[in-house]
Design a protein around this motif. Sequence first.
Motif, PDB file in Angstrom:
ATOM      1  N   GLY A 152       4.293  10.447   1.330  1.00 42.33           N
ATOM      2  CA  GLY A 152       5.671  10.778   1.687  1.00 42.33           C
ATOM      3  C   GLY A 152       5.856  11.033   3.164  1.00 42.33           C
ATOM      4  O   GLY A 152       6.777  10.500   3.799  1.00 42.33           O
ATOM      5  N   PHE A 153       4.962  11.821   3.748  1.00 41.07           N
ATOM      6  CA  PHE A 153       5.101  12.180   5.158  1.00 41.07           C
ATOM      7  C   PHE A 153       4.752  11.014   6.075  1.00 41.07           C
ATOM      8  O   PHE A 153       5.233  10.947   7.204  1.00 41.07           O
ATOM      9  CB  PHE A 153       4.242  13.409   5.473  1.00 41.07           C
ATOM     10  N   SER A 154       3.929  10.085   5.602  1.00 44.27           N
ATOM     11  CA  SER A 154       3.608   8.900   6.401  1.00 44.27           C
ATOM     12  C   SER A 154       4.760   7.897   6.377  1.00 44.27           C
ATOM     13  O   SER A 154       5.160   7.361   7.421  1.00 44.27           O
ATOM     14  CB  SER A 154       2.333   8.241   5.876  1.00 44.27           C
ATOM     15  N   ALA A 155       5.297   7.632   5.179  1.00 46.53           N
ATOM     16  CA  ALA A 155       6.367   6.642   5.056  1.00 46.53           C
ATOM     17  C   ALA A 155       7.620   7.067   5.816  1.00 46.53           C
ATOM     18  O   ALA A 155       8.327   6.230   6.387  1.00 46.53           O
ATOM     19  CB  ALA A 155       6.705   6.424   3.580  1.00 46.53           C
ATOM     20  N   ALA A 156       7.906   8.360   5.865  1.00 44.07           N
ATOM     21  CA  ALA A 156       9.125   8.844   6.520  1.00 44.07           C
ATOM     22  C   ALA A 156       9.084   8.686   8.030  1.00 44.07           C
ATOM     23  O   ALA A 156      10.125   8.763   8.696  1.00 44.07           O
ATOM     24  CB  ALA A 156       9.352  10.312   6.165  1.00 44.07           C
ATOM     25  N   LEU A 157       7.892   8.468   8.600  1.00 42.37           N
ATOM     26  CA  LEU A 157       7.792   8.283  10.050  1.00 42.37           C
ATOM     27  C   LEU A 157       8.570   7.053  10.513  1.00 42.37           C
ATOM     28  O   LEU A 157       9.125   7.043  11.618  1.00 42.37           O
ATOM     29  CB  LEU A 157       6.323   8.142  10.460  1.00 42.37           C
ATOM     30  N   VAL A 158       8.628   6.011   9.666  1.00 39.96           N
ATOM     31  CA  VAL A 158       9.274   4.762  10.075  1.00 39.96           C
ATOM     32  C   VAL A 158      10.782   4.919  10.226  1.00 39.96           C
ATOM     33  O   VAL A 158      11.325   4.686  11.320  1.00 39.96           O
ATOM     34  CB  VAL A 158       8.925   3.614   9.099  1.00 39.96           C
ATOM     35  N   PRO A 159      11.532   5.331   9.172  1.00 40.35           N
ATOM     36  CA  PRO A 159      12.981   5.473   9.368  1.00 40.35           C
ATOM     37  C   PRO A 159      13.355   6.549  10.382  1.00 40.35           C
ATOM     38  O   PRO A 159      14.287   6.359  11.170  1.00 40.35           O
ATOM     39  CB  PRO A 159      13.501   5.823   7.962  1.00 40.35           C
ATOM     40  N   ALA A 160      12.617   7.656  10.399  1.00 41.95           N
ATOM     41  CA  ALA A 160      12.935   8.724  11.356  1.00 41.95           C
ATOM     42  C   ALA A 160      12.669   8.264  12.784  1.00 41.95           C
ATOM     43  O   ALA A 160      13.477   8.504  13.693  1.00 41.95           O
ATOM     44  CB  ALA A 160      12.120   9.978  11.033  1.00 41.95           C
ATOM     45  N   VAL A 197      14.942  -2.602   7.723  1.00 48.62           N
ATOM     46  CA  VAL A 197      13.630  -1.927   7.738  1.00 48.62           C
ATOM     47  C   VAL A 197      13.690  -0.640   6.927  1.00 48.62           C
ATOM     48  O   VAL A 197      12.795  -0.357   6.110  1.00 48.62           O
ATOM     49  CB  VAL A 197      13.189  -1.631   9.183  1.00 48.62           C
ATOM     50  N   HIS A 198      14.750   0.143   7.145  1.00 45.55           N
ATOM     51  CA  HIS A 198      14.896   1.387   6.376  1.00 45.55           C
ATOM     52  C   HIS A 198      14.945   1.090   4.882  1.00 45.55           C
ATOM     53  O   HIS A 198      14.298   1.768   4.075  1.00 45.55           O
ATOM     54  CB  HIS A 198      16.184   2.110   6.788  1.00 45.55           C
ATOM     55  N   GLY A 199      15.738   0.067   4.524  1.00 42.91           N
ATOM     56  CA  GLY A 199      15.856  -0.277   3.110  1.00 42.91           C
ATOM     57  C   GLY A 199      14.525  -0.711   2.521  1.00 42.91           C
ATOM     58  O   GLY A 199      14.206  -0.378   1.380  1.00 42.91           O
ATOM     59  N   ALA A 200      13.734  -1.456   3.315  1.00 42.18           N
ATOM     60  CA  ALA A 200      12.429  -1.905   2.828  1.00 42.18           C
ATOM     61  C   ALA A 200      11.485  -0.728   2.608  1.00 42.18           C
ATOM     62  O   ALA A 200      10.834  -0.623   1.565  1.00 42.18           O
ATOM     63  CB  ALA A 200      11.822  -2.898   3.820  1.00 42.18           C
ATOM     64  N   VAL A 201      11.412   0.180   3.600  1.00 44.32           N
ATOM     65  CA  VAL A 201      10.487   1.317   3.498  1.00 44.32           C
ATOM     66  C   VAL A 201      10.901   2.245   2.360  1.00 44.32           C
ATOM     67  O   VAL A 201      10.083   2.615   1.505  1.00 44.32           O
ATOM     68  CB  VAL A 201      10.439   2.091   4.829  1.00 44.32           C
ATOM     69  N   ILE A 202      12.179   2.616   2.342  1.00 45.77           N
ATOM     70  CA  ILE A 202      12.646   3.531   1.298  1.00 45.77           C
ATOM     71  C   ILE A 202      12.622   2.838  -0.058  1.00 45.77           C
ATOM     72  O   ILE A 202      12.297   3.455  -1.081  1.00 45.77           O
ATOM     73  CB  ILE A 202      14.060   4.042   1.631  1.00 45.77           C
ATOM     74  N   GLY A 207      11.215   2.565  -5.095  1.00 42.95           N
ATOM     75  CA  GLY A 207      11.180   1.538  -6.129  1.00 42.95           C
ATOM     76  C   GLY A 207       9.828   1.414  -6.807  1.00 42.95           C
ATOM     77  O   GLY A 207       9.749   1.327  -8.038  1.00 42.95           O
ATOM     78  N   CYS A 208       8.751   1.400  -6.018  1.00 43.02           N
ATOM     79  CA  CYS A 208       7.410   1.280  -6.615  1.00 43.02           C
ATOM     80  C   CYS A 208       7.097   2.467  -7.517  1.00 43.02           C
ATOM     81  O   CYS A 208       6.543   2.301  -8.616  1.00 43.02           O
ATOM     82  CB  CYS A 208       6.357   1.149  -5.518  1.00 43.02           C
ATOM     83  N   ASN A 209       7.453   3.657  -7.057  1.00 40.79           N
ATOM     84  CA  ASN A 209       7.215   4.841  -7.885  1.00 40.79           C
ATOM     85  C   ASN A 209       8.060   4.807  -9.155  1.00 40.79           C
ATOM     86  O   ASN A 209       7.595   5.188 -10.234  1.00 40.79           O
ATOM     87  CB  ASN A 209       7.512   6.117  -7.092  1.00 40.79           C
TER      88      ASN A 209
END
Length: 314
Positions: A152-160, A197-202, A207-209
């Motif tokens: 969670g904390f790694s993935a959020a680095l991209v949109p932020a 990009v935000h849509g892909a990461v989020i 979606g996978c979860n």
Amino acid sequence: MDRLNRTWPQTFVLTGFGAPGPVRPLAFLATLGVYVLTLASNSFIIVLVQADAGLSTPMYFFLGVLSFLEVWYVSATVPTLLLTWLRGRPPIPAAGCFLQLYAVHSLGMTECSLLAVMALDRHLAICRPLHYPALMSRKAQLGLAGAAWVAGFSAALVPAGLTAALPFCRKQVAHYFCDLAPLMRLACVDTAWHARVHGAVIGVATGCNFVLILGLYGGILRAVLKLPSAASRAKAFSTCASHVTVVALFFGSAFVVYVGLPGSQAEGTDKCIALVYTFLTPFLNPIIYTLRNKEVRAAVKRVTIRVGTALNQH
């Protein structure tokens, strides 16, 4: 630092919810009351899981981790909501705004992963009961919980990070906290690429979860339907009902806000829906998980008796 000074305003302004002046004190008190109850009930679950040996199972370990997360999740947004009720349109430093953006998304995506881990726990308990103690050892529990937080904390680095790098021409955020879509509407440049990009990461994170949860519950459903008696089927379903309810609330509201971001929702709609997953779900989780849970009620009774005995001895 020079670049930040050129692209960030010194402060953003949270517009919050439009409400007449006389309504604001009542809204503040109601929000504060729910916030305090949310902190108290989730903290109570954390303490209870640690204090009672009868709840030393993987399911309750993950419930304690979820409650710990909810304390931080609700605290990432509600204080600024309280400020909007008190002060109308409170300013928030730009650095604080982006820090809040990162905190909300990192905790939100951690919750997505943690809900998937909890579904895995139920799947193993019901579908592989003989191997369950070995598969869900204490080491495995800690590893799965830690992986959820790291993911969670790694993935959020991209949109932020991408949002913080944008140049902003306006500073009024149409929300009660700093979120992606309201901030992107303030940018001086086209944000279509950022949105993809935000849509892909989020989308991948949620979606996978979500697909994993559906697959695990598909396996649970097949296993439960094979059980010989209606009573055993009802008992198995009852252990999953609370989790399914929380998953529906959290993922349903999050998908509405973030799928098709930005601009897919009318301005102002996203902040109303955001109340569900940032405020309502953390408040309801302890109620959903404990209201009809005999094990939790028995644990409360045991801990109460133990504390009462200790006080009487002193």
